[in-house]
Design an enzyme around this catalytic site. Structure first.
Site, mmCIF file in Angstrom:
data_model
loop_
_atom_site.group_PDB
_atom_site.id
_atom_site.type_symbol
_atom_site.label_atom_id
_atom_site.label_comp_id
_atom_site.label_asym_id
_atom_site.label_seq_id
_atom_site.Cartn_x
_atom_site.Cartn_y
_atom_site.Cartn_z
ATOM 1 N N ASP A 63 0.776 -1.172 -0.064
ATOM 2 C CA ASP A 63 0.070 -0.150 -0.037
ATOM 3 C C ASP A 63 0.803 1.263 0.034
ATOM 4 O O ASP A 63 2.101 1.204 -0.016
ATOM 5 C CB ASP A 63 -0.836 0.198 1.256
ATOM 6 C CG ASP A 63 -0.241 -0.215 2.600
ATOM 7 O OD1 ASP A 63 1.212 -0.453 2.517
ATOM 8 O OD2 ASP A 63 -1.012 -0.788 3.561
ATOM 9 N N HIS A 133 -7.065 -3.564 10.239
ATOM 10 C CA HIS A 133 -6.976 -3.504 8.708
ATOM 11 C C HIS A 133 -5.687 -4.406 8.429
ATOM 12 O O HIS A 133 -4.800 -4.579 9.107
ATOM 13 C CB HIS A 133 -6.702 -1.884 8.240
ATOM 14 C CG HIS A 133 -5.476 -1.293 8.915
ATOM 15 N ND1 HIS A 133 -5.447 0.118 9.211
ATOM 16 C CD2 HIS A 133 -4.296 -1.659 8.986
ATOM 17 C CE1 HIS A 133 -4.168 0.365 9.570
ATOM 18 N NE2 HIS A 133 -3.527 -0.423 9.392
ATOM 19 N N GLU A 138 -9.594 -1.350 5.433
ATOM 20 C CA GLU A 138 -10.138 -0.981 6.645
ATOM 21 C C GLU A 138 -11.409 -2.077 6.776
ATOM 22 O O GLU A 138 -11.944 -2.584 5.979
ATOM 23 C CB GLU A 138 -10.661 0.437 6.577
ATOM 24 C CG GLU A 138 -9.530 1.205 6.302
ATOM 25 C CD GLU A 138 -8.488 1.531 7.579
ATOM 26 O OE1 GLU A 138 -8.602 0.770 8.488
ATOM 27 O OE2 GLU A 138 -7.778 2.582 7.628
HETATM 28 C C1 GLP Z 1 -0.084 0.244 8.590
HETATM 29 C C2 GLP Z 1 0.057 -0.198 7.269
HETATM 30 C C3 GLP Z 1 -0.274 -1.794 7.501
HETATM 31 C C4 GLP Z 1 0.383 -2.247 8.657
HETATM 32 C C5 GLP Z 1 -0.223 -1.773 9.799
HETATM 33 C C6 GLP Z 1 0.203 -1.844 11.225
HETATM 34 O O1 GLP Z 1 -0.952 1.502 8.560
HETATM 35 N N1 GLP Z 1 -0.717 0.387 6.231
HETATM 36 O O2 GLP Z 1 0.146 -2.638 6.277
HETATM 37 O O3 GLP Z 1 0.368 -3.487 8.943
HETATM 38 O O4 GLP Z 1 -0.444 -0.335 9.710
HETATM 39 O O5 GLP Z 1 1.341 -0.972 11.664
HETATM 40 P P1 GLP Z 1 2.233 -0.999 12.898
HETATM 41 O O6 GLP Z 1 3.249 -2.193 12.617
HETATM 42 O O7 GLP Z 1 3.043 0.140 12.805
HETATM 43 O O8 GLP Z 1 1.296 -1.264 14.035
#
Ligand code: GLP
Length: 231
Positions: A63, A133, A138
């Site tokens: 993404d 998500h 989402e």
């Molecule tokens: C982000 C990304 C996701 C990721 C998630 C967890 O927003 N778009 O692909 O898996 O949130 O992030 P974190 O590892 O910082 O908790």
């Protein structure tokens, strides 16, 4: 689905990196799928520590925030350059939806086409948002969705705005691989660390929760969830 309970995020990151390396090395020419976010930073550090050498020529990102230039400090293109491409000396192509030729709906379709023709991915790394998500799919996303523009949920904006300066500059929109796109990878490695993700993980693994994003991959034949949360 296999659930592996780890002692700590550090121990989990080591295991995920080892598994990622093993799978990728077993099919050295197959492209891989990369994730972003705080959780993945340690996983990429561990790949460097175990001296992982990419043999694949293509890597696909999950993404990207809509409208950020690749050099923007918060773009996922830059994140992957800093945490994966440069530290590991990856010389192949990094495909990021929403960047370069993959902009606008025709670009998202081209991204899907590229993935389908060079794939399937041998392995896809995944995190789980505190609201459940997957990539930027989402809660409420269609389980058959493909790469498209998405609106970030208020919880995601709250969780991720800390990385932006000022926090209010976080884009409200993003481009994300769809849930059906993600489910096509041959192996899925999901890393979920931290108590703040307990509820999201509980819903993810519960068969009764048929509408959460994770339901799109729950019955994938090669899915491993690594977590330090005792369910
Ligand atoms: C982000 C990304 C996701 C990721 C998630 C967890 O927003 N778009 O692909 O898996 O949130 O992030 P974190 O590892 O910082 O908790």
């Amino acid at each position: 689905m296999k659930l592996i309970k780890v002692e700590s995020p550090q121990a989990g990151a080591r295991l995920v990196a080892q598994r990622f390396a093993e799978i990728s090395q077993a099919t050295p020419a197959s492209p891989v799928g990369l994730a972003t976010g705080g959780t993945m930073v340690e996983i990429y550090k561990n790949l460097v520590q175990i001296d992982f050498r990419p043999t694949f020529e293509h890597a696909y990102a999950l993404d990207e925030y809509l409208g950020l230039e690749p050099q923007h400090p918060n773009s996922y293109a830059r994140y992957l350059d800093e945490h994966f491409v440069r530290p590991l000396g990856f010389e192949g192509a990094l495909h990021v939806p929403g960047q370069g030729q993959y902009q606008n709906q025709s670009g998202y379709d081209l991204f899907e086409h590229s993935l389908a023709s060079l794939g399937p991915l041998s392995v896809q790394l995944l995190g789980l948002g505190p609201n459940g998500h997957l990539a930027f799919n989402e809660p409420g996303s269609s389980l058959t969705s493909r790469t498209r523009e998405v609106k970030l949920a208020p919880e995601t904006i709250a969780a991720n705005s800390q990385y932006f300066d000022p926090p209010e500059s976080i884009p409200p929109l993003a481009v994300s691989q769809g849930l059906a796109t993600i489910a096509k990878a041959q192996n899925l490695l999901v890393a979920v660390f931290g108590e703040h993700k307990r509820e999201a993980l509980q819903q993810a693994v519960s068969e009764q929760e048929t509408k959460v994003p994770f339901a799109a991959i729950r019955n994938h034949p090669n899915l491993i969830v690594f977590t330090d949360i005792e369910l």
